[in-house]
Scaffold this motif. Structure first.
Motif, PDB file in Angstrom:
ATOM      1  N   LEU B  70      -3.513  -6.887   7.461  1.00 48.38           N
ATOM      2  CA  LEU B  70      -4.226  -7.371   8.645  1.00 48.38           C
ATOM      3  C   LEU B  70      -4.345  -6.321   9.736  1.00 48.38           C
ATOM      4  N   LYS B  71      -3.311  -5.589  10.026  1.00 52.25           N
ATOM      5  CA  LYS B  71      -3.355  -4.628  11.120  1.00 52.25           C
ATOM      6  C   LYS B  71      -3.431  -3.189  10.604  1.00 52.25           C
ATOM      7  N   GLY B  72      -3.723  -3.057   9.322  1.00 54.59           N
ATOM      8  CA  GLY B  72      -3.843  -1.729   8.765  1.00 54.59           C
ATOM      9  C   GLY B  72      -2.525  -1.005   8.605  1.00 54.59           C
ATOM     10  N   VAL B  73      -1.434  -1.763   8.630  1.00 55.21           N
ATOM     11  CA  VAL B  73      -0.127  -1.125   8.465  1.00 55.21           C
ATOM     12  C   VAL B  73       0.536  -1.708   7.219  1.00 55.21           C
ATOM     13  N   ASP B  74       1.369  -2.732   7.392  1.00 49.22           N
ATOM     14  CA  ASP B  74       2.037  -3.296   6.227  1.00 49.22           C
ATOM     15  C   ASP B  74       1.107  -4.264   5.505  1.00 49.22           C
ATOM     16  N   SER B  75       1.521  -4.627   4.301  1.00 49.80           N
ATOM     17  CA  SER B  75       0.646  -5.427   3.438  1.00 49.80           C
ATOM     18  C   SER B  75       1.459  -6.464   2.688  1.00 49.80           C
ATOM     19  N   THR B  76       0.789  -7.560   2.347  1.00 51.37           N
ATOM     20  CA  THR B  76       1.397  -8.619   1.551  1.00 51.37           C
ATOM     21  C   THR B  76       0.512  -8.903   0.352  1.00 51.37           C
ATOM     22  N   LEU B  77       1.129  -9.026  -0.803  1.00 56.62           N
ATOM     23  CA  LEU B  77       0.459  -9.425  -2.034  1.00 56.62           C
ATOM     24  C   LEU B  77       1.008 -10.780  -2.442  1.00 56.62           C
ATOM     25  N   LYS B  78       0.111 -11.727  -2.680  1.00 57.70           N
ATOM     26  CA  LYS B  78       0.545 -13.082  -3.004  1.00 57.70           C
ATOM     27  C   LYS B  78      -0.015 -13.507  -4.353  1.00 57.70           C
ATOM     28  N   ILE B  79       0.786 -14.301  -5.058  1.00 64.44           N
ATOM     29  CA  ILE B  79       0.344 -14.909  -6.310  1.00 64.44           C
ATOM     30  C   ILE B  79       0.570 -16.415  -6.185  1.00 64.44           C
ATOM     31  N   GLN B  80      -0.486 -17.176  -6.412  1.00 62.42           N
ATOM     32  CA  GLN B  80      -0.365 -18.630  -6.375  1.00 62.42           C
ATOM     33  C   GLN B  80      -1.450 -19.268  -7.229  1.00 62.42           C
ATOM     34  N   PRO B  81      -1.090 -19.960  -8.287  1.00 60.13           N
ATOM     35  CA  PRO B  81       0.250 -20.144  -8.827  1.00 60.13           C
ATOM     36  C   PRO B  81       0.627 -19.026  -9.782  1.00 60.13           C
ATOM     37  N   ALA B  82       1.912 -18.740  -9.861  1.00 62.32           N
ATOM     38  CA  ALA B  82       2.384 -17.717 -10.784  1.00 62.32           C
ATOM     39  C   ALA B  82       2.308 -18.221 -12.219  1.00 62.32           C
ATOM     40  N   GLU B  83       1.978 -17.305 -13.129  1.00 60.72           N
ATOM     41  CA  GLU B  83       1.938 -17.611 -14.557  1.00 60.72           C
ATOM     42  C   GLU B  83       2.917 -16.694 -15.288  1.00 60.72           C
ATOM     43  N   LEU B  84       3.291 -17.099 -16.494  1.00 56.52           N
ATOM     44  CA  LEU B  84       4.264 -16.319 -17.260  1.00 56.52           C
ATOM     45  C   LEU B  84       3.808 -14.873 -17.435  1.00 56.52           C
ATOM     46  N   GLY B  85       2.507 -14.671 -17.616  1.00 59.68           N
ATOM     47  CA  GLY B  85       1.960 -13.334 -17.832  1.00 59.68           C
ATOM     48  C   GLY B  85       1.986 -12.440 -16.611  1.00 59.68           C
ATOM     49  N   ASP B  86       2.376 -12.993 -15.471  1.00 55.41           N
ATOM     50  CA  ASP B  86       2.462 -12.182 -14.247  1.00 55.41           C
ATOM     51  C   ASP B  86       3.780 -11.424 -14.162  1.00 55.41           C
ATOM     52  N   SER B  87       4.695 -11.686 -15.076  1.00 54.31           N
ATOM     53  CA  SER B  87       5.964 -10.967 -15.071  1.00 54.31           C
ATOM     54  C   SER B  87       5.692  -9.478 -15.245  1.00 54.31           C
ATOM     55  N   ALA B  88       6.141  -8.695 -14.286  1.00 52.10           N
ATOM     56  CA  ALA B  88       5.833  -7.266 -14.258  1.00 52.10           C
ATOM     57  C   ALA B  88       6.531  -6.640 -13.067  1.00 52.10           C
ATOM     58  N   MET B  89       6.383  -5.322 -12.958  1.00 56.95           N
ATOM     59  CA  MET B  89       6.795  -4.605 -11.762  1.00 56.95           C
ATOM     60  C   MET B  89       5.575  -4.447 -10.875  1.00 56.95           C
ATOM     61  N   TYR B  90       5.729  -4.773  -9.607  1.00 54.49           N
ATOM     62  CA  TYR B  90       4.641  -4.605  -8.654  1.00 54.49           C
ATOM     63  C   TYR B  90       5.001  -3.443  -7.728  1.00 54.49           C
ATOM     64  N   LEU B  91       4.193  -2.400  -7.825  1.00 55.06           N
ATOM     65  CA  LEU B  91       4.459  -1.165  -7.092  1.00 55.06           C
ATOM     66  C   LEU B  91       3.480  -1.026  -5.928  1.00 55.06           C
ATOM     67  N   CYS B  92       4.001  -0.605  -4.810  1.00 60.24           N
ATOM     68  CA  CYS B  92       3.167  -0.275  -3.667  1.00 60.24           C
ATOM     69  C   CYS B  92       3.213   1.238  -3.474  1.00 60.24           C
ATOM     70  N   ALA B  93       2.111   1.805  -3.065  1.00 56.66           N
ATOM     71  CA  ALA B  93       2.058   3.240  -2.807  1.00 56.66           C
ATOM     72  C   ALA B  93       1.173   3.479  -1.598  1.00 56.66           C
ATOM     73  N   SER B  94       1.353   4.634  -0.973  1.00 54.53           N
ATOM     74  CA  SER B  94       0.495   4.967   0.154  1.00 54.53           C
ATOM     75  C   SER B  94       0.157   6.451   0.133  1.00 54.53           C
ATOM     76  N   SER B  95      -0.944   6.772   0.802  1.00 57.32           N
ATOM     77  CA  SER B  95      -1.351   8.165   0.939  1.00 57.32           C
ATOM     78  C   SER B  95      -2.086   8.337   2.259  1.00 57.32           C
ATOM     79  N   LEU B  96      -2.238   9.588   2.679  1.00 53.11           N
ATOM     80  CA  LEU B  96      -2.917   9.842   3.939  1.00 53.11           C
ATOM     81  C   LEU B  96      -4.349   9.333   3.907  1.00 53.11           C
ATOM     82  N   GLY B  97      -5.010   9.495   2.769  1.00 49.26           N
ATOM     83  CA  GLY B  97      -6.382   9.030   2.673  1.00 49.26           C
ATOM     84  C   GLY B  97      -7.157   9.851   1.673  1.00 49.26           C
TER      85      GLY B  97
END
Lengths: 117, 117
Positions: B70-97
């Motif tokens: 929302l403010k161009g800084v932190d971020s939220t990732l949401k899953i609704q509803p979760a399914e069995l196939g969503d089991s995984a590692m969720y990685l966040c990364a950032s770069s200057l641009g």
């Protein structure tokens, strides 16, 4: 679409020996970067080395070096004097620079490196 | 050394429940990425933000996944509803641009390991 292929699911090396991990990629672009990332069991993805496509000279970082063959679309990683701490998953990745487009990293499936004492 | 912060590190949820992950990129990094890494595979991009705008969400399953910065800084990732196939590692990364050619690779967070039961 760009694709990255790592044909070696697993590799092993004796401590202090040298190992080479293979990577090929497919692209029609001329401006791109290639990377090798290391992901230890602690999970965090760590950049090992990068190569700009316009540079003919192969990149080196201490014990890590690459063999970049642009015409063959090949990008292998050589680890010299292997250490126990080098054991990890290694991912080859491609990044393009397309004006106004996504500059995401495209990863291969990874190579699991085991270092034997 | 600056880090990309992610929480939680582990999450177990029942299928059909909602789950959310949080990421705080390195200060000053305009570009933020969410990747999903299924066990034994390389990460795949789910969504890329440039400041608060979505640049690429072509691989985001929009019927159940949502992401915001929302403010161009932190971020939220949401899953609704979760399914069995969503089991995984969720990685966040950032770069200057995308314009940054002094590019030492994205900086990745330690990830959130999601298990859907």
């Amino acid at each position: 679409a760009q694709t990255v292929t790592q044909s070696q699911p697993e590799m092993s090396v004796q401590e202090a020996e040298t190992v080479t991990l293979s990577c090929t990629y497919d692209t029609s672009e001329s401006d791109y970067y290639l990377f090798w990332y290391k992901q230890p069991p602690s999970r965090q993805m760590i950049l090992v080395i990068r190569q700009e496509a316009y540079k003919q000279q192969n990149a080196t970082e201490n014990r890590f070096s690459v063999n970049f063959q642009k015409a063959a679309k090949s990008f292998s990683l050589k680890i010299s004097d292997s250490q126990l701490g080098d054991a990890a998953m290694y991912f080859c990745a491609y990044r393009s620079f397309r004006q106004g487009g996504s500059e995401k990293l495209v990863f291969g499936k990874g190579t699991k490196l085991t270092v034997n004492p | 050394e600056a880090e990309v912060a992610q929480s939680p590190r582990y999450k177990i949820t029942e299928k059909s429940q909602a789950v959310a992950f949080w990421c705080d990129p390195i200060s000053g990094h305009a570009t933020l990425y969410w990747y999903r890494q299924i066990l034994g595979q390389g990460p795949e991009l789910l969504v890329q933000f440039q400041d608060e705008s979505v640049v690429d969400d072509s691989q985001l399953p929009k019927d159940r996944f949502s992401a915001e910065r929302l403010k161009g800084v932190d971020s939220t990732l949401k899953i609704q509803p979760a399914e069995l196939g969503d089991s995984a590692m969720y990685l966040c990364a950032s770069s200057l641009g995308p314009w940054d050619r002094s590019y030492y690779g994205y900086t990745f967070g330690s990830g959130t390991r999601l298990t859907v039961v």
